[in-house]
Write a protein that holds these residues in place. Structure first.
Motif, PDB file in Angstrom:
ATOM      1  N   ILE A 135       0.837  -1.203   0.000  1.00 52.73           N
ATOM      2  CA  ILE A 135       0.000   0.000   0.000  1.00 52.73           C
ATOM      3  C   ILE A 135       0.871   1.252   0.000  1.00 52.73           C
ATOM      4  CG2 ILE A 135      -1.660   1.345   1.353  1.00 52.73           C
ATOM      5  CD1 ILE A 135      -2.805  -1.334   2.334  1.00 52.73           C
ATOM      6  N   PHE A 136       1.906   1.226   0.836  1.00 54.05           N
ATOM      7  CA  PHE A 136       2.796   2.386   0.898  1.00 54.05           C
ATOM      8  C   PHE A 136       3.438   2.660  -0.450  1.00 54.05           C
ATOM      9  CE2 PHE A 136       7.185   3.849   1.144  1.00 54.05           C
ATOM     10  CZ  PHE A 136       6.969   5.129   1.631  1.00 54.05           C
ATOM     11  N   LEU A 137       3.941   1.619  -1.132  1.00 56.94           N
ATOM     12  CA  LEU A 137       4.610   1.813  -2.415  1.00 56.94           C
ATOM     13  C   LEU A 137       3.654   2.380  -3.458  1.00 56.94           C
ATOM     14  CD1 LEU A 137       6.831  -1.403  -2.644  1.00 56.94           C
ATOM     15  CD2 LEU A 137       7.560   0.938  -2.130  1.00 56.94           C
ATOM     16  N   ILE A 138       2.408   1.930  -3.437  1.00 51.91           N
ATOM     17  CA  ILE A 138       1.427   2.450  -4.393  1.00 51.91           C
ATOM     18  C   ILE A 138       1.136   3.924  -4.118  1.00 51.91           C
ATOM     19  CG2 ILE A 138      -0.972   2.274  -5.168  1.00 51.91           C
ATOM     20  CD1 ILE A 138      -0.752  -0.763  -4.608  1.00 51.91           C
ATOM     21  N   VAL A 139       0.913   4.247  -2.850  1.00 55.32           N
ATOM     22  CA  VAL A 139       0.611   5.640  -2.487  1.00 55.32           C
ATOM     23  C   VAL A 139       1.815   6.546  -2.746  1.00 55.32           C
ATOM     24  CG1 VAL A 139       0.018   7.192  -0.597  1.00 55.32           C
ATOM     25  CG2 VAL A 139      -1.141   4.986  -0.807  1.00 55.32           C
ATOM     26  N   ALA A 140       2.993   6.128  -2.266  1.00 58.49           N
ATOM     27  CA  ALA A 140       4.203   6.926  -2.475  1.00 58.49           C
ATOM     28  C   ALA A 140       4.504   7.075  -3.961  1.00 58.49           C
ATOM     29  CB  ALA A 140       5.387   6.280  -1.755  1.00 58.49           C
ATOM     30  N   GLY A 141       4.327   5.984  -4.696  1.00 57.10           N
ATOM     31  CA  GLY A 141       4.565   6.034  -6.137  1.00 57.10           C
ATOM     32  C   GLY A 141       3.630   7.002  -6.840  1.00 57.10           C
ATOM     33  N   ALA A 142       2.362   7.005  -6.434  1.00 62.00           N
ATOM     34  CA  ALA A 142       1.387   7.917  -7.042  1.00 62.00           C
ATOM     35  C   ALA A 142       1.734   9.374  -6.741  1.00 62.00           C
ATOM     36  CB  ALA A 142      -0.016   7.588  -6.536  1.00 62.00           C
ATOM     37  N   ILE A 143       2.120   9.646  -5.488  1.00 63.40           N
ATOM     38  CA  ILE A 143       2.502  11.014  -5.107  1.00 63.40           C
ATOM     39  C   ILE A 143       3.754  11.446  -5.864  1.00 63.40           C
ATOM     40  CG2 ILE A 143       3.317  12.471  -3.213  1.00 63.40           C
ATOM     41  CD1 ILE A 143       1.587  10.751  -1.335  1.00 63.40           C
ATOM     42  N   GLY A 157      11.924  10.569 -12.769  1.00 67.07           N
ATOM     43  CA  GLY A 157      10.877  10.375 -11.777  1.00 67.07           C
ATOM     44  C   GLY A 157       9.658   9.672 -12.349  1.00 67.07           C
ATOM     45  N   LEU A 158       9.259  10.046 -13.559  1.00 67.79           N
ATOM     46  CA  LEU A 158       8.102   9.400 -14.188  1.00 67.79           C
ATOM     47  C   LEU A 158       8.332   7.894 -14.327  1.00 67.79           C
ATOM     48  CD1 LEU A 158       7.226  11.974 -17.009  1.00 67.79           C
ATOM     49  CD2 LEU A 158       5.985  11.586 -14.874  1.00 67.79           C
ATOM     50  N   ALA A 159       9.548   7.532 -14.747  1.00 72.78           N
ATOM     51  CA  ALA A 159       9.867   6.107 -14.911  1.00 72.78           C
ATOM     52  C   ALA A 159      10.004   5.416 -13.568  1.00 72.78           C
ATOM     53  CB  ALA A 159      11.151   5.963 -15.723  1.00 72.78           C
ATOM     54  N   GLY A 160      10.742   6.047 -12.641  1.00 71.91           N
ATOM     55  CA  GLY A 160      11.011   5.417 -11.353  1.00 71.91           C
ATOM     56  C   GLY A 160       9.761   5.220 -10.517  1.00 71.91           C
ATOM     57  N   TRP A 161       8.887   6.219 -10.487  1.00 72.33           N
ATOM     58  CA  TRP A 161       7.674   6.082  -9.666  1.00 72.33           C
ATOM     59  C   TRP A 161       6.659   5.149 -10.304  1.00 72.33           C
ATOM     60  CZ3 TRP A 161       8.557   6.938  -4.993  1.00 72.33           C
ATOM     61  CH2 TRP A 161       9.399   7.979  -4.574  1.00 72.33           C
ATOM     62  N   THR A 162       6.690   5.043 -11.635  1.00 69.47           N
ATOM     63  CA  THR A 162       5.845   4.036 -12.283  1.00 69.47           C
ATOM     64  C   THR A 162       6.281   2.635 -11.858  1.00 69.47           C
ATOM     65  OG1 THR A 162       5.446   5.461 -14.206  1.00 69.47           O
ATOM     66  CG2 THR A 162       5.093   3.103 -14.509  1.00 69.47           C
ATOM     67  N   ALA A 163       7.597   2.427 -11.808  1.00 74.55           N
ATOM     68  CA  ALA A 163       8.128   1.132 -11.359  1.00 74.55           C
ATOM     69  C   ALA A 163       7.741   0.855  -9.913  1.00 74.55           C
ATOM     70  CB  ALA A 163       9.641   1.107 -11.520  1.00 74.55           C
ATOM     71  N   THR A 164       7.772   1.892  -9.080  1.00 70.68           N
ATOM     72  CA  THR A 164       7.410   1.729  -7.667  1.00 70.68           C
ATOM     73  C   THR A 164       5.954   1.303  -7.529  1.00 70.68           C
ATOM     74  OG1 THR A 164       9.023   3.422  -7.039  1.00 70.68           O
ATOM     75  CG2 THR A 164       7.291   2.908  -5.438  1.00 70.68           C
ATOM     76  N   ILE A 165       5.078   1.939  -8.287  1.00 67.76           N
ATOM     77  CA  ILE A 165       3.659   1.558  -8.265  1.00 67.76           C
ATOM     78  C   ILE A 165       3.496   0.116  -8.735  1.00 67.76           C
ATOM     79  CG2 ILE A 165       1.391   2.016  -9.286  1.00 67.76           C
ATOM     80  CD1 ILE A 165       2.249   4.971  -9.489  1.00 67.76           C
ATOM     81  N   ALA A 166       4.245  -0.253  -9.780  1.00 69.49           N
ATOM     82  CA  ALA A 166       4.153  -1.610 -10.323  1.00 69.49           C
ATOM     83  C   ALA A 166       4.572  -2.647  -9.285  1.00 69.49           C
ATOM     84  CB  ALA A 166       5.015  -1.733 -11.576  1.00 69.49           C
ATOM     85  N   VAL A 167       5.618  -2.363  -8.516  1.00 66.29           N
ATOM     86  CA  VAL A 167       6.053  -3.292  -7.466  1.00 66.29           C
ATOM     87  C   VAL A 167       4.969  -3.415  -6.402  1.00 66.29           C
ATOM     88  CG1 VAL A 167       7.721  -3.679  -5.610  1.00 66.29           C
ATOM     89  CG2 VAL A 167       8.512  -2.933  -7.854  1.00 66.29           C
ATOM     90  N   ALA A 209      10.214  14.069  -0.156  1.00 66.42           N
ATOM     91  CA  ALA A 209       9.401  13.581   0.964  1.00 66.42           C
ATOM     92  C   ALA A 209       8.952  12.147   0.789  1.00 66.42           C
ATOM     93  CB  ALA A 209       8.182  14.481   1.161  1.00 66.42           C
ATOM     94  N   VAL A 210       8.794  11.687  -0.455  1.00 69.70           N
ATOM     95  CA  VAL A 210       8.385  10.288  -0.657  1.00 69.70           C
ATOM     96  C   VAL A 210       9.574   9.373  -0.934  1.00 69.70           C
ATOM     97  CG1 VAL A 210       6.009  10.715  -1.340  1.00 69.70           C
ATOM     98  CG2 VAL A 210       7.794  10.839  -3.063  1.00 69.70           C
ATOM     99  N   THR A 211      10.668   9.926  -1.454  1.00 65.39           N
ATOM    100  CA  THR A 211      11.851   9.097  -1.721  1.00 65.39           C
ATOM    101  C   THR A 211      12.491   8.616  -0.423  1.00 65.39           C
ATOM    102  OG1 THR A 211      12.321  10.270  -3.789  1.00 65.39           O
ATOM    103  CG2 THR A 211      14.132   9.030  -2.799  1.00 65.39           C
ATOM    104  N   ILE A 212      12.563   9.494   0.569  1.00 67.61           N
ATOM    105  CA  ILE A 212      13.231   9.134   1.827  1.00 67.61           C
ATOM    106  C   ILE A 212      12.565   7.949   2.516  1.00 67.61           C
ATOM    107  CG2 ILE A 212      13.749   9.959   4.167  1.00 67.61           C
ATOM    108  CD1 ILE A 212      14.256  12.738   2.880  1.00 67.61           C
ATOM    109  N   PRO A 213      11.248   7.965   2.769  1.00 68.71           N
ATOM    110  CA  PRO A 213      10.644   6.793   3.412  1.00 68.71           C
ATOM    111  C   PRO A 213      10.633   5.555   2.508  1.00 68.71           C
ATOM    112  CG  PRO A 213       8.942   8.364   2.806  1.00 68.71           C
ATOM    113  CD  PRO A 213      10.266   9.060   2.612  1.00 68.71           C
ATOM    114  N   THR A 214      10.587   5.768   1.183  1.00 67.24           N
ATOM    115  CA  THR A 214      10.634   4.619   0.272  1.00 67.24           C
ATOM    116  C   THR A 214      11.968   3.902   0.410  1.00 67.24           C
ATOM    117  OG1 THR A 214       9.137   5.674  -1.322  1.00 67.24           O
ATOM    118  CG2 THR A 214      10.528   3.891  -2.141  1.00 67.24           C
ATOM    119  N   PHE A 215      13.049   4.658   0.496  1.00 64.74           N
ATOM    120  CA  PHE A 215      14.363   4.049   0.686  1.00 64.74           C
ATOM    121  C   PHE A 215      14.394   3.228   1.968  1.00 64.74           C
ATOM    122  CE2 PHE A 215      18.280   4.412   3.166  1.00 64.74           C
ATOM    123  CZ  PHE A 215      19.135   3.651   2.386  1.00 64.74           C
ATOM    124  N   TRP A 216      13.967   3.820   3.079  1.00 59.89           N
ATOM    125  CA  TRP A 216      14.032   3.118   4.357  1.00 59.89           C
ATOM    126  C   TRP A 216      13.114   1.902   4.371  1.00 59.89           C
ATOM    127  CZ3 TRP A 216      18.015   3.678   7.156  1.00 59.89           C
ATOM    128  CH2 TRP A 216      18.663   4.904   7.284  1.00 59.89           C
TER     129      TRP A 216
END
Length: 204
Positions: free
Chosen positions: A18-26, A79-89, A142-149
């Motif tokens: 859920i976090f990855l989808i939300v963070a990815g969308a933001i 960012g467009l590519a990276g966050w799309t991948a995050t949502i996909a995961v 703001a979304v990259t930092i928690p995604t990394f952790w």
């Protein structure tokens, strides 16, 4: 066909998904807005962007700098590519019954580490060279930092990144502290911004 013991014991990381989808969308939305603003600047270098609020807070200076196009094209495209991948995961964690392969998690983690490295570079540049705070960039930070952790500590506690069993237990504890760790990171950035830019007095 019955599941293997490993599959049966596997607990799907729903919260992480859920976090990855939300963070990815933001993150995707922030990258999209920066991309649109870059198009505006290409059409009219003097365009007044909606994200330009003051000398201290704005996007134009970042987008027009060489740091805004590190690989020869605007950073928001990354960012467009990276966050799309995050949502996909994130979606994939809901869609599959078995574990993702270790190489998959490591590859994703490498991408997250590179994203954090880029964000650290851009934060440093914004505070020490450009002397401006870009709103959409800060959303990305703001979304990259928690995604990394979240991703890194999850992989460490699950053994996707090989570590001793005792270390896995430690990382499992730290994984539950991701919100607190994230707040500490935000506070560090805010303090550095205050020291360098005096943003509290200049922005308000």
């Amino acid at each position: 066909m019955s599941a293997s013991p490993a599959e049966a014991a596997y607990r799907r990381p729903t919260a992480l998904a859920i976090f990855l989808i939300v963070a990815g969308a933001i993150g995707f939305w922030a990258a999209f807005m920066l991309t649109v603003d870059k198009f505006h600047l290409l059409q009219d270098p003097g365009a007044q962007l909606s994200c330009n609020f003051s000398v201290l807070v704005g996007c134009s200076k970042n987008l027009n700098s060489w740091q805004g196009s590190l690989l020869g094209f605007p950073n928001p495209i990354l960012g467009l590519a990276g966050w799309t991948a995050t949502i996909a995961v994130g979606v994939g964690l809901f869609a599959v019954r078995a574990r993702f392969a270790r190489w998959y998690w490591i590859a994703f983690n490498v991408g997250v580490v590179l994203a954090l490295a880029l964000v650290i570079f851009l934060i440093t540049t914004s505070l020490t060279v450009l002397n401006v705070l870009c709103p959409w960039c800060m959303v990305t930070w703001a979304v990259t930092i928690p995604t990394f952790w979240a991703v890194t500590l999850y992989n460490l506690k699950e053994g996707n990144i090989p570590v001793p069993e005792r270390a896995r237990k430690l990382f499992g504890t730290l994984y539950s502290w991701v919100p607190l760790i994230t707040l500490v990171c935000y506070a560090i950035v805010a303090v550095l911004a205050q020291i360098q830019l005096d943003w509290i007095h200049r922005a308000f």
